[in-house]
Write a protein that holds these residues in place. Structure first.
Motif, PDB file in Angstrom:
ATOM      1  N   LYS A 178      22.317 -24.570 -31.079  1.00 28.19           N
ATOM      2  CA  LYS A 178      22.301 -23.179 -30.574  1.00 28.19           C
ATOM      3  C   LYS A 178      22.141 -23.213 -29.136  1.00 28.19           C
ATOM      4  O   LYS A 178      21.387 -23.948 -28.648  1.00 28.19           O
ATOM      5  N   SER A 179      22.916 -22.488 -28.422  1.00 25.66           N
ATOM      6  CA  SER A 179      23.177 -22.462 -26.864  1.00 25.66           C
ATOM      7  C   SER A 179      21.808 -21.687 -26.432  1.00 25.66           C
ATOM      8  O   SER A 179      21.577 -20.653 -26.872  1.00 25.66           O
ATOM      9  N   LEU A 180      21.132 -22.495 -25.429  1.00 29.62           N
ATOM     10  CA  LEU A 180      19.980 -21.841 -24.888  1.00 29.62           C
ATOM     11  C   LEU A 180      20.571 -20.651 -23.827  1.00 29.62           C
ATOM     12  O   LEU A 180      21.633 -20.880 -23.144  1.00 29.62           O
ATOM     13  N   ILE A 181      19.547 -19.852 -23.390  1.00 27.42           N
ATOM     14  CA  ILE A 181      19.863 -18.701 -22.599  1.00 27.42           C
ATOM     15  C   ILE A 181      19.211 -18.841 -21.216  1.00 27.42           C
ATOM     16  O   ILE A 181      18.044 -19.189 -21.090  1.00 27.42           O
ATOM     17  N   PHE A 182      20.031 -18.889 -20.223  1.00 24.77           N
ATOM     18  CA  PHE A 182      19.364 -18.775 -18.868  1.00 24.77           C
ATOM     19  C   PHE A 182      19.934 -17.793 -17.718  1.00 24.77           C
ATOM     20  O   PHE A 182      20.439 -17.260 -18.410  1.00 24.77           O
ATOM     21  N   ASN A 183      18.985 -17.349 -17.102  1.00 21.12           N
ATOM     22  CA  ASN A 183      19.273 -16.321 -16.160  1.00 21.12           C
ATOM     23  C   ASN A 183      20.512 -16.754 -15.100  1.00 21.12           C
ATOM     24  O   ASN A 183      20.729 -18.092 -15.220  1.00 21.12           O
ATOM     25  N   ASP A 184      20.839 -16.083 -14.343  1.00 18.27           N
ATOM     26  CA  ASP A 184      22.138 -16.210 -13.334  1.00 18.27           C
ATOM     27  C   ASP A 184      21.863 -17.438 -12.526  1.00 18.27           C
ATOM     28  O   ASP A 184      22.757 -18.350 -12.440  1.00 18.27           O
ATOM     29  N   MET A 185      20.700 -17.516 -11.949  1.00 20.53           N
ATOM     30  CA  MET A 185      20.664 -18.309 -10.943  1.00 20.53           C
ATOM     31  C   MET A 185      20.467 -19.824 -11.637  1.00 20.53           C
ATOM     32  O   MET A 185      20.976 -20.812 -11.200  1.00 20.53           O
ATOM     33  N   GLU A 186      19.824 -19.933 -12.664  1.00 21.29           N
ATOM     34  CA  GLU A 186      19.459 -21.289 -13.374  1.00 21.29           C
ATOM     35  C   GLU A 186      21.188 -21.862 -13.865  1.00 21.29           C
ATOM     36  O   GLU A 186      21.527 -22.923 -13.966  1.00 21.29           O
ATOM     37  N   LYS A 187      22.007 -20.744 -14.380  1.00 21.40           N
ATOM     38  CA  LYS A 187      23.390 -21.017 -14.944  1.00 21.40           C
ATOM     39  C   LYS A 187      24.349 -21.609 -13.616  1.00 21.40           C
ATOM     40  O   LYS A 187      24.844 -22.535 -13.904  1.00 21.40           O
ATOM     41  N   ASP A 188      24.021 -20.919 -12.385  1.00 26.79           N
ATOM     42  CA  ASP A 188      24.899 -21.434 -11.406  1.00 26.79           C
ATOM     43  C   ASP A 188      24.160 -22.653 -10.897  1.00 26.79           C
ATOM     44  O   ASP A 188      25.156 -23.585 -10.369  1.00 26.79           O
ATOM     45  N   ARG A 189      22.992 -23.155 -11.007  1.00 28.88           N
ATOM     46  CA  ARG A 189      22.482 -24.363 -10.711  1.00 28.88           C
ATOM     47  C   ARG A 189      23.170 -25.413 -11.561  1.00 28.88           C
ATOM     48  O   ARG A 189      23.361 -26.667 -11.351  1.00 28.88           O
ATOM     49  N   LEU A 190      23.071 -25.124 -13.080  1.00 31.20           N
ATOM     50  CA  LEU A 190      23.797 -26.092 -13.898  1.00 31.20           C
ATOM     51  C   LEU A 190      25.170 -26.450 -13.784  1.00 31.20           C
ATOM     52  O   LEU A 190      25.392 -27.617 -14.241  1.00 31.20           O
ATOM     53  N   THR A 191      25.883 -25.460 -13.206  1.00 32.61           N
ATOM     54  CA  THR A 191      27.388 -25.682 -13.019  1.00 32.61           C
ATOM     55  C   THR A 191      27.566 -26.778 -11.764  1.00 32.61           C
ATOM     56  O   THR A 191      28.456 -27.270 -11.506  1.00 32.61           O
TER      57      THR A 191
END
Length: 228
Positions: A178-191
């Motif tokens: 299952k895909s983990l849920i991150f906030n927008d800031m963490e999503k941007d960091r992961l990209t």
């Protein structure tokens, strides 16, 4: 009203985009510059039937580093309708870290033909990532995503990029896929997951990640040696 129209005419033509509406398009969504090469080649394609001008250049993503690093040649060119232009990217300085990757923007600015009449010409700029990979770490890149680690702190867990490579992570999966849920800031960091970056995964179990490879395709990597 007249002033507003004038301002619109000034600012609207310059649009930063990776849109399919652009007349000029690059032949890749990312470029890798290996430190053991003297240059790399890229291609700008004209998807329209008209003659277009183009300009290419490299920007530093790190705002506090303004030193010129790469040069493109030719940097200005014209492309006939349905034609293409090959250009080179060459390293012109050697101040980058030699033990980890660095990242830059490759920009392609299209210059449309003169518009007949009173119409407004749209000049779209496309930009993609250019990753510089030092010679010393070229051989270790394949599948490096699987060597990210979990950092355990009191009451906390962090997914850490403990490698010297820059990852573009689209998803992080638990042991049930299952895909983990991150906030927008963490999503941007992961990209743009830089060496040493980390995201909070407290209370989660991480098994694998989905990330873009050097060719812009998504692959899934199971993390090795991770004890949660």
């Amino acid at each position: 009203m007249k002033i507003k129209k004038m301002l619109l005419a000034v600012f609207l033509p310059l649009i930063v985009s990776n849109s399919a509406n652009a007349a000029l398009a690059l032949d890749a969504t990312r470029y890798i510059y290996n430190g053991n090469t003297s240059f790399i080649s890229a291609i700008a394609n004209n998807e329209s039937d008209e003659l277009y001008g183009g300009q290419v250049w490299i920007d530093n993503i790190t705002e506090n580093d303004t030193r010129p690093t790469f040069v493109t040649t030719p940097s200005f060119f014209k492309i006939n309708g349905k034609g293409r232009q090959v250009f080179r990217i060459m390293k012109m300085s050697d101040h980058m870290p030699k033990d980890k990757e660095s990242i830059y923007w490759l920009n392609l600015q299209e210059i449309p033909p003169a518009n007949k009449g009173n119409g407004l010409s749209m000049a779209i700029r496309t930009r993609v990532k250019l990753i510089y990979r030092p010679k010393a770490i070229v051989k270790g890149r394949s599948g490096a995503e699987q060597y990210m680690t979990i950092q355990h702190l009191p009451g906390q867990q962090w997914l850490v990029n403990s490698t010297p490579y820059i990852f573009a992570i689209s998803d992080v999966f638990d042991n049930e896929n299952k895909s983990l849920i991150f906030n927008d800031m963490e999503k941007d960091r992961l990209t743009m997951f830089m060496p040493g970056d980390k995201v909070n995964i407290t209370g989660q179990i991480v098994k694998s990640v989905s990330a873009l490879n050097d060719y812009g395709s998504l692959e899934k990597y199971v993390l090795k040696n991770v004890v949660n």
